[in-house]
Design an enzyme around this catalytic site. Sequence first.
Site, PDB file in Angstrom:
ATOM      1  CD  GLU A 194       2.305  -8.155  -5.393  1.00 14.43           C
ATOM      2  OE1 GLU A 194       3.627  -9.135  -5.405  1.00 14.43           O
ATOM      3  OE2 GLU A 194       2.388  -7.532  -5.165  1.00 14.43           O
ATOM      4  CG  ASP A 223     -18.109  -8.934 -19.540  1.00 12.76           C
ATOM      5  OD1 ASP A 223     -16.779  -9.418 -19.833  1.00 12.76           O
ATOM      6  OD2 ASP A 223     -17.528  -7.702 -19.028  1.00 12.76           O
ATOM      7  CB  CYS A 258       5.181  -4.217  -0.314  1.00 12.70           C
ATOM      8  SG  CYS A 258       6.065  -2.009  -0.596  1.00 12.70           S
ATOM      9  CE1 TYR A 259       1.411   1.339   5.589  1.00 14.51           C
ATOM     10  CE2 TYR A 259      -0.383  -0.478   5.623  1.00 14.51           C
ATOM     11  CZ  TYR A 259      -0.214   0.383   5.652  1.00 14.51           C
ATOM     12  OH  TYR A 259      -0.548   1.477   7.041  1.00 14.51           O
ATOM     13  CG  HIS A 266       5.967  -5.207  -4.556  1.00 16.16           C
ATOM     14  ND1 HIS A 266       4.284  -5.513  -4.433  1.00 16.16           N
ATOM     15  CD2 HIS A 266       6.361  -4.459  -5.103  1.00 16.16           C
ATOM     16  CE1 HIS A 266       3.833  -4.743  -3.424  1.00 16.16           C
ATOM     17  NE2 HIS A 266       5.298  -3.565  -3.334  1.00 16.16           N
ATOM     18  CE  LYS A 280     -13.748  -8.146 -20.933  1.00 14.35           C
ATOM     19  NZ  LYS A 280     -14.953  -7.684 -20.781  1.00 14.35           N
ATOM     20  N   GLY A 284       0.922  -0.864   0.403  1.00 15.52           N
ATOM     21  CA  GLY A 284      -0.154   0.059   0.007  1.00 15.52           C
ATOM     22  C   GLY A 284       1.272   1.265   0.131  1.00 15.52           C
TER      23      GLY A 284
END
Length: 516
Positions: free
Chosen positions: A175, A231, A83-84, A173, A372, A56
């Site tokens: 990710e 969608d 991280c945060y 990070h 998505k 964050g």
Amino acid sequence: MPATDTVVILDFGSQYTQLIARRVREAGVYSEIHPCTVTAKDVAALGPKAIILSGGPSSVTDADAPPFDPAVFDLGLPTLCICYGMQLLAHTRPGGAVAASTDREYGRAELTILAEVPLFAGLPRDGAHTVWMSHGDKVTAPPAGYVVAARTKNVDIAALANVEARVYALQFHPEVAHTEDGERILHNFLFAVAGLTPGWSMAGFVETELAALREKVGEDEVVCALSGGVDSTVVAVMLHKAIGRKLHCIFVDNGLLRLGEGEEVAAYLREHFDLNLHYIDAARLFLDRLAGVTDPEVKRKIIGTTFIEVFEAEAAKLPKVKYLAQGTLYPDVIESVSFKGPSAVIKSHHNVGGLPEHMQLALIEPLRELFKDEVRKLAVELGMPDFIIWRHPFPGPGRAIRIIGEVTEERLEILRRTDKIVQNELVASGWYRKVWQGFAVLLPLKTVGVMGDGRTYENVAAIRVVDSLDAMTADWSRLPSELLASMSNRIINEVKGVNRVVFDVSSKPPSTIEWE
Ligand code: XMP
């Protein structure tokens, strides 16, 4: 939450929070993002098997730092603090300390592993690992019970581990794609540390979702607005599989669709399913109401309210309908600036915004847990064809917001033919699947040209083609000049009324993808 091992991700406002959720799902484990304002009791009630605290932009020492219930660390669950999240761990556990760092660190760093811990199992030990950093504060003392598991040149404490408690913290990070071995580290957390069983798959999702939809709808009926986009088509196909003809699909043809769009999807659905399709040709009504209108916001409002009116009138003929199905996606549901409270973001779906309040129908949103790209995987699972799955996004107001100035039948026809060439050329060159979106725009502007021996005074068309991941930011696609040449030649030769073509080289921000 499905009956499979679940990871709860607490969001502290990182731009990467959604990415963490996707990485976990890609590993076959279901994950959900919750705002950091939830209490430890709320988290326990969700029944997760592991917790991840996101990064964050704040500092834990700020007076207005995002709220956090440190009792989350007392739940005894495997926890990964990124991280945060790592700074929170150090800040709230006894013995830990965090200091604002003088040199903020962004981007690439070289990580050296210092401790043999399950989180780093299988990572090569010869030399450093490239990791992606983005932080200001630094942990300066590990909390009691934690060992320092890694460092970088600038950060002495780049990872913390409490192997027994199964709690880990990373200053970088894992990710993001730039972190070498990031996937391995996340997998180690999910499987080696937390011992989770992968149970999240699209086939499994379809099975549980179909059963849940049948159960929820019971003997009632459902209505959905079919737009031709991926969608809403997936929603219709899912519900049709679940409840058959108790689903009514209303397709409002507003006369502003892409050439062949509505017909193609309707034909496919008719051919493959015994679908209750209500096709309403309302083109005349929309065009009459748009006559003389040039202001983009007024155009959008007219189209929005007319759509609701037409849809409602048709739905009113269906007395057994109790539910409205919508293609809301997970990113629409997450409060992205979570700690500012629920009012900050939750978006409504912009094509059918306003419908639920008007109609007093309960909502059914079968895609609200999906990203998505997962919707596309779901479409494949449901056996849908490529031409629907890979169709570029098309805005609800359609060509009305791509004709700058007044929308007339003549200008609609010019744009329809121009856009068709752009689409054809993108497909034929193999670029259609590489870009996020590509289309033509008709400008309210005439310029002089020469054709044969004669002077022309005709319209200018613009080509807009962009790369993007989520439409929040975008950049113009670097199309080969031969492709642009071929689009331009064909448009000027084949579309009567256009004698000049320009290519839009603006990024978003500061421009938007659509011109209006
Ligand atoms: P902008 O122009 O805001 O567009 O950069 C971002 C993405 O959203 C699409 N878009 C819409 N989609 N209804 C929709 O369903 C709308 O009113 C609408 N306006 C823009 C646009 O095509 C792009 O993909």
